[in-house]
Design an enzyme around this catalytic site. Structure first.
Site, PDB file in Angstrom:
ATOM      1  N   HIS A 217       1.237   0.515  14.108  1.00 27.08           N
ATOM      2  CA  HIS A 217       0.547   0.527  15.394  1.00 27.08           C
ATOM      3  C   HIS A 217       1.215  -0.428  16.377  1.00 27.08           C
ATOM      4  O   HIS A 217       0.658  -0.730  17.432  1.00 27.08           O
ATOM      5  CB  HIS A 217      -0.918   0.110  15.219  1.00 27.08           C
ATOM      6  N   HIS A 401      -7.194  -1.716  22.860  1.00 33.39           N
ATOM      7  CA  HIS A 401      -8.541  -2.286  22.898  1.00 33.39           C
ATOM      8  C   HIS A 401      -9.277  -1.901  24.179  1.00 33.39           C
ATOM      9  O   HIS A 401     -10.477  -1.582  24.139  1.00 33.39           O
ATOM     10  CB  HIS A 401      -8.479  -3.809  22.765  1.00 33.39           C
ATOM     11  N   GLY A 402      -8.578  -1.931  25.303  1.00 35.30           N
ATOM     12  CA  GLY A 402      -9.237  -1.556  26.554  1.00 35.30           C
ATOM     13  C   GLY A 402      -9.720  -0.127  26.530  1.00 35.30           C
ATOM     14  O   GLY A 402     -10.858   0.165  26.928  1.00 35.30           O
ATOM     15  N   GLY A 404     -10.408   1.678  23.882  1.00 32.28           N
ATOM     16  CA  GLY A 404     -11.493   1.813  22.921  1.00 32.28           C
ATOM     17  C   GLY A 404     -12.809   1.276  23.451  1.00 32.28           C
ATOM     18  O   GLY A 404     -13.864   1.891  23.264  1.00 32.28           O
ATOM     19  N   THR A 444     -11.803  -1.376  14.849  1.00 29.34           N
ATOM     20  CA  THR A 444     -12.607  -2.539  14.499  1.00 29.34           C
ATOM     21  C   THR A 444     -13.704  -2.763  15.538  1.00 29.34           C
ATOM     22  O   THR A 444     -14.864  -3.011  15.195  1.00 29.34           O
ATOM     23  CB  THR A 444     -11.721  -3.784  14.425  1.00 29.34           C
ATOM     24  N   SER A 445     -13.359  -2.691  16.822  1.00 27.63           N
ATOM     25  CA  SER A 445     -14.356  -2.955  17.856  1.00 27.63           C
ATOM     26  C   SER A 445     -15.486  -1.924  17.803  1.00 27.63           C
ATOM     27  O   SER A 445     -16.637  -2.257  18.049  1.00 27.63           O
ATOM     28  CB  SER A 445     -13.705  -2.949  19.247  1.00 27.63           C
TER      29      SER A 445
END
Length: 450
Positions: A217, A401-402, A404, A444-445
């Site tokens: 990743h 992350h953003g 997601g 994960t988030s």
């Protein structure tokens, strides 16, 4: 760069739909993933594998006789939700237990663990199989903390063959864990990869260099060094693995030379000639080598080498017949899977309906409406911060992350709004929002916020 797409948000789902259509004779689509034709097979241990999309043929390409019974697909580089994992596991279950196999990443550990809890609560004996073969991701004395990369294929192949042969759940798990303990992988990257719809790659590799030990990743590696010849690259990959040979492992190994998505097959074959020579010079006997693309990373250029040190049992299972899109080997003896599934795809449902809850009080309904409004404000704020959150994540992770958080919070707000409109109370609104966030965000988030 990923250029063939209509809508970036639906890229993974559309690709999975196309895979099922192109392989309609051997797999069928169900919500959240795929099942192999004829599943569930009564009395057989079911192996369900999964993880984020973007790694094809992992994981849908592993579904077939002699390998997996089903696969769960998350969004790009994001673990599937616990709900979808449980749904696929339930649909694949033939009454002899279910093994959930995945790479050892935080999001997958959380989501697959939650799914196992749900299935066990329904009376389905469920075990977790986390593959941890990447030697660059943790020291040798912390094997269980390592990531799972192309060693997935070796461990899942051995587990699937044992299940196909009729082994018990305990026996399949023992063999799979034994294979995982004897499997090592090490890789290099020559370029980064770009998420569908993104204009820039998640990470870059300086021209004329290669990233050593990078994750699939884009996780940071252990070094950056100049490009080398095929012979020198083979020495780098092989010697790193040979230095970690298991104690009293013997000389017979199953090698996997894996392309990461953008390295040409001819390059892999050139590299294989050098790898083979290096391994034989080290006194190893090579058993059924696999050269090709098995765990990719969108358009990343690079490769990895995997070695599984075999004993008699592991060798028999590695060599056993298999018929899956990613791997075809040997003659499959006996009738093809023709047992009709217990339910058609449209009838595959989540767990039995929960007991009806008491109607929410007027005060609780008001609280639910307030919570739905707050979640909508939260979703709007995270949508505005998507680019910034992604840039922060890219410094140490895969940069998603953003995306997601924006995706998950929007799904939570939508679900909460629908629950509030249906006059549910605070508890019902939060439960709906939790399922929506975890299912849409993945990773994960997604598990933590859900």
């Amino acid at each position: 760069m990923t250029v063939i797409l209509d809508d970036a948000a639906s890229f993974a789902a559309t690709a999975l739909r196309g895979f099922c259509s192109a392989n309609a004779g051997s797999v069928r689509a169900i919500p959240g993933g795929v099942l192999r034709a004829g599943a569930p097979k009564r009395g057989k241990v079911a192996l369900v594998v999964g993880g984020g999309s973007g790694h094809y043929p992992a994981f849908a390409g592993y579904v077939g006789r002699g390998l997996a019974d089903g696969a769960v697909a998350g969004d790009i580089f994001a673990s599937p939700s616990a709900r979808h994992i449980a749904d696929v596991g339930r649909a694949a279950s033939g009454g002899a237990g279910v093994i959930l196999g995945f790479g050892n990443y935080a999001g997958d550990v959380l989501h697959f663990g939650l799914a196992a809890q749900r299935l066990r609560a329904e009376g389905i004996d469920t075990r977790l199989l986390a593959v941890s073969d990447d030697v660059a991701s943790a020291p040798a004395d912390q094997h269980t903390k390592r990531r799972g990369i192309a060693g997935d294929l070796a461990v899942f192949k051995i587990a699937g063959a044992a299940a196909e042969a009729g082994a018990s759940l305990d026996a399949v798990m023992r063999l799979a864990e034994h294979a995982n303990a004897r499997t090592r992988s090490f890789g290099v990257a020559f370029s980064g990869c770009t998420l569908p719809g993104s204009a820039a790659p998640l990470f870059t590799v300086k021209p004329g260099t290669m990233g050593v030990g990078l994750g699939i990743h884009g996780e940071p590696g252990i070094a950056e060094q100049p490009l080398v010849s095929a012979t020198e690259l083979a020495r780098l990959l092989a010697d790193r693995l040979l230095a970690e040979a298991p104690a009293q492992a013997g000389a017979r190994v199953a090698p996997i030379l894996n392309g990461l998505g953008c390295s040409k097959w001819e390059e892999l074959f050139v590299l294989w000639t050098a790898v083979e020579a290096r391994l034989r010079a080290a006194g190893l006997e090579l058993v059924e080598p696999a050269v090709g693309e098995f765990v990719t990373s969108l358009d990343m250029a690079g490769c990895s080498l995997t070695l599984t040190w075999l004993d008699a049992n592991l060798e028999n299972l590695w060599r056993a017949p298999v018929d899956a899109p990613v791997l075809k080997r040997g003659a499959l003896v006996g009738a093809m899977d023709t047992e009709a599934p217990a339910e058609s795809p449209a009838q595959v449902t989540p767990a039995a309906a929960a007991p009806a809850e008491e109607p929410a009080s007027a005060a609780s309904q008001a609280h639910g409406a307030c919570l739905a409004g707050l979640l909508r404000k939260l979703a709007n704020a995270l949508a505005a911060a998507e680019e910034e959150l992604g840039a922060l994540d890219a410094l140490a992770g895969d940069g998603d992350h953003g995306r997601g958080m924006a995706r998950g919070s929007a799904a939570a707000a939508d679900a909460a709004g629908q629950a509030a409109a249906a006059h549910q109370g605070a508890g019902g609104v939060l439960k709906a929002a939790a399922d929506g966030w975890a299912e849409r965000a993945g990773g994960t988030s997604g598990a933590l916020w859900g």
